[in-house]
Scaffold this motif. Structure first.
Motif, mmCIF file in Angstrom:
data_model
loop_
_atom_site.group_PDB
_atom_site.id
_atom_site.type_symbol
_atom_site.label_atom_id
_atom_site.label_comp_id
_atom_site.label_asym_id
_atom_site.label_seq_id
_atom_site.Cartn_x
_atom_site.Cartn_y
_atom_site.Cartn_z
ATOM 1 N N TYR B 80 0.937 -1.161 -0.154
ATOM 2 C CA TYR B 80 -0.043 -0.018 -0.064
ATOM 3 C C TYR B 80 0.874 1.304 -0.188
ATOM 4 O O TYR B 80 1.745 1.299 0.861
ATOM 5 N N LEU B 81 0.560 2.191 -1.000
ATOM 6 C CA LEU B 81 1.310 3.246 -0.953
ATOM 7 C C LEU B 81 0.228 4.539 -0.811
ATOM 8 O O LEU B 81 -0.453 4.833 -1.488
ATOM 9 N N PRO B 82 0.346 5.075 0.503
ATOM 10 C CA PRO B 82 -0.756 5.924 0.862
ATOM 11 C C PRO B 82 -0.566 7.341 -0.099
ATOM 12 O O PRO B 82 0.291 7.471 -0.553
ATOM 13 N N ILE B 84 -0.307 10.438 0.964
ATOM 14 C CA ILE B 84 0.785 11.327 1.453
ATOM 15 C C ILE B 84 2.079 10.504 1.756
ATOM 16 O O ILE B 84 1.973 9.372 1.984
ATOM 17 N N SER B 86 4.648 8.854 3.436
ATOM 18 C CA SER B 86 4.801 8.325 4.748
ATOM 19 C C SER B 86 5.818 7.515 5.195
ATOM 20 O O SER B 86 5.436 6.607 6.083
#
Lengths: 371, 307
Positions: B80-82, B84, B86
């Motif tokens: 998962y690459l949010p 923003i 992080s």
């Protein structure tokens, strides 16, 4: 295991890479130890006084002479009127005004009653209280000697003199009370403040989300925070013990290993509190306010500045929930008095319970899923 | 088996409905795009699929696993690459990557093959703190960290927002190459031009899906006849267009004006030119063009608004 080790390593990398946090950790105890004990001092060294002499007799003059020759008092002269003396006090030049009544000598000679007025500047309540009793002591000592001189027939042996001996702190050295207290503050700050702010920061910058999508469990995450901050807290404590010895020559009277053991329990309480706050607070500002509020409450009730024995009953009940109060007892009793673990069993049991409850609560409230 | 299956998904934040009755499925190995403006509900869908947010209602299965019951199993299999950045800004590129590798009980070596094209570009900055990287490099590092455990499914929430055009193109090239490694990719973007790089896209607005199709088909489904023109009086023209009672849609598109006619193309165009002359509008390059995804999106929103 590898996961927890990695979490610990990450935490230390971050601490050692943050110049601000690192300097806070090293400089804060230094400043607290080198500054606070010298400023938070209840000892009264010099009292500034002025006299209003309405009598102008040999008695009044010799009393003034006696005060002037004492090293504790600095005589600021005899103002002509009461108004002038009060003005001097208003300008903070003097702490006390001593006023002799008109017929002091005459009344004394004729065994009549006479009263000397002592007016104290009570802005500094400690100074006013201690100074007033100094002055009373000196006056009664003087009058006693005067009467001995005048009337030898009086049985002087029957007079009762009281002297005080302060146990465990013989010279009533205020530093001996304050310095161990600073140790408590140090450990508390590291435990609660740094931990809470650290986790809330992860919330703010979003890294906690990235951690949450990994399969690590929340107990692993909390342990990965707890161990490094526990190590930091214990190092701070040892540093404090060292400074205490080097600067103030205070050594721990009780067993050092036991003190370290109780300190680590107390640290667990504070870490748990930090975790708990971080799970409630949404940003660093909120976390700061909560910790600050609790910290002030803990300190004021802990007995660092005012003895707990003098507090009303309800305050004592509140103190059952104040971990700092228990730990303050432990520190004072172990450092100054050399108490054993048996003497401190109530404190140790209370702190252990708090550690378990707070950390369980933190584990329960920490959310792997948000909202 | 579908990589993702969503049926009637709902999520509200107190009184605000973030997403409403969303249903779609993503096939294994597909590169699926969620396209829509800010606030459409894209990030909410990602947060739910990445097991960070519990849905209010609806059925969701990720890689055949139940979202609530098997969330730990899902976490092991997804990257998962949010939205923003992080990662830890004070840890170096290498430390961040190693950290996340360990969190997934994996190692950099194990999956070097997968991240090789990214790592080749990043390795020059190995010792640099992640916070000091450029926007494009940050996203490449974040993608590396999301791929380090060889996930079966990759979620990318607006990975190219705030990234320069060259890096954006590179990033999409990388996504296409990841897809060939048998990894299903769900990606969101507010940039319509990027949507054409997906196998299928879902156009999202106000928490609901307007259309799910291949980008090619979406363009083919455009109903109007699209024209583009240039004028220096674009705002004046927009203000007076109301007077032009033709069956058309018009909107500024960059420094152009796009007009989509509905009906007889030749007739409408003649009437429009007449209108422009009557209003003394000076224009140039009035020509028929092929619609972009954005034109299609605007048409669909208009249709929905008038329905």
């Amino acid at each position: 295991m590898r996961i927890i080790l990695m979490l610990i390593k990450k935490e230390f990398l971050q601490v050692f890479r943050s110049p601000l946090l690192l300097s806070i950790l090293i400089v804060a105890p230094m400043v607290q130890f080198l500054l606070f004990p010298f400023t938070a001092d209840y000892e009264v060294k010099v009292l500034h006084i002025a006299f209003i002499d309405n009598d102008h007799s040999s008695v009044s003059r010799s009393i003034i002479q006696k005060f002037t020759s004492s090293q504790y008092f600095i005589n600021h002269g005899n103002p002509a009127s009461k108004a002038e003396a009060e003005y001097m006090m208003l300008r903070d030049e003097i702490d006390f005004i001593i006023e002799f009544p008109k017929d002091l000598e005459k009344n004394l000679m004729s065994q009549q009653k006479s009263s000397i007025a002592i007016m104290a500047n009570a802005i500094n309540s400690v100074k006013a209280g201690i100074g007033t009793s100094y002055i009373q002591n000196m006056l009664s000592e003087f009058l006693q000697r005067e009467s001995e001189y005048k009337d030898l027939s009086e049985n002087t042996l029957s007079q009762l003199f009281t002297t005080n001996i302060y146990w465990y702190n013989e010279k009533m050295n205020y530093k001996n009370l304050i310095v161990p207290g600073i140790l408590v503050i140090l450990v508390t700050l590291i435990g609660a403040y740094v931990t809470a702010l650290n986790i809330v920061r992860e919330k703010e910058i979003g890294t906690i989300e990235q951690i949450n999508v990994t399969p690590i469990r929340k107990w692993q995450f909390l342990l990965g925070k707890m161990i490094p901050f526990w190590i930091l807290g214990m190092s701070e404590f040892l540093m404090g013990i060292g400074l205490m010895y080097l600067v103030f020559d205070i050594t721990v009277q009780g067993s050092l290993p036991i003190l370290l053991g109780i300190t680590s329990i107390y640290l667990l309480v504070m870490l748990g509190l930090g975790f708990f706050i971080s799970s409630v607070a949404e940003n660093q500002l909120q976390a700061m306010f909560i910790v600050f509020f609790l910290f002030i409450l803990f300190v004021l009730l802990s007995g660092l500045f005012t003895p707990t024995e003098g507090m009303p009953h309800w305050a004592a009940y509140i103190n059952y929930f104040n971990p700092m109060s228990f730990y303050m007892d432990v520190i004072k009793m172990m450092v100054l008095k050399g108490s054993t673990i048996h003497d401190l069993r109530i404190q140790v049991i209370s702190l252990s319970c708090m550690a378990i409850i707070l950390n369980s609560a933190a584990l329960f409230f920490y959310k792997e899923n948000s909202r | 088996m579908q990589a993702i299956e969503i049926k009637q998904l709902n999520k509200s934040y107190r009184a605000i409905k973030a997403i409403e009755n969303i249903s779609f499925s993503v096939a294994e190995g597909e590169l699926f795009g969620l396209v829509g403006p800010d606030g459409a509900g894209k990030s909410t869908i990602f947060n739910i699929l990445a097991t960070l947010l519990k849905p209010d209602a609806g059925e969701v299965s990720v890689l055949g696993l139940d979202l609530i019951k098997d969330y730990l199993k899902i976490r092991r299999k997804i990257g998962y690459l949010p939205g923003i950045f992080s990662l830890y800004p004070d840890l170096t590129v290498e430390e961040n990557l190693r950290f996340f590798a360990v969190m997934y009980k994996s190692s950099i070596k194990e999956n070097m093959k997968l991240i090789r094209p990214l790592w080749d570009q990043l390795s020059a900055f190995k010792k640099r703190p992640a916070g000091k990287l450029s926007g494009g490099m940050k996203q490449k590092l974040a993608l590396c960290c999301a791929l380090i455990h060889k996930p079966e499914l990759l979620f990318l929430d607006e990975p190219t927002t705030g990234v320069d055009p060259v890096s954006r193109k590179e990033f999409w090239d990388i996504l296409n190459s990841i897809q060939t490694q048998n990894i299903t990719v769900l990606v969101s973007t507010p940039y319509m031009d990027e949507a054409s790089r997906c196998n299928r896209i879902a156009l999202i607005q106000n928490g609901g899906i307007i259309k799910i199709e291949t980008p090619q088909q979406i363009v083919l489904d455009f109903e109007g006849e699209l024209f583009s023109m240039e004028t220096s009086e674009i705002f004046h023209l927009l203000a007076i267009m109301e007077k032009c009672r033709l069956n058309c849609n018009y909107y500024p598109y960059g420094n152009h004006l796009h007009i989509a006619f509905y009906g007889n193309k030749a007739e409408l165009l003649t009437e429009f030119i007449q209108f422009l002359d009557e209003q003394h509008i000076i224009y140039k390059n009035l020509e028929a063009i092929n619609p972009s995804i954005e034109d299609c999106f605007i048409e669909l929103i208009n249709k929905k608004a008038h329905a």
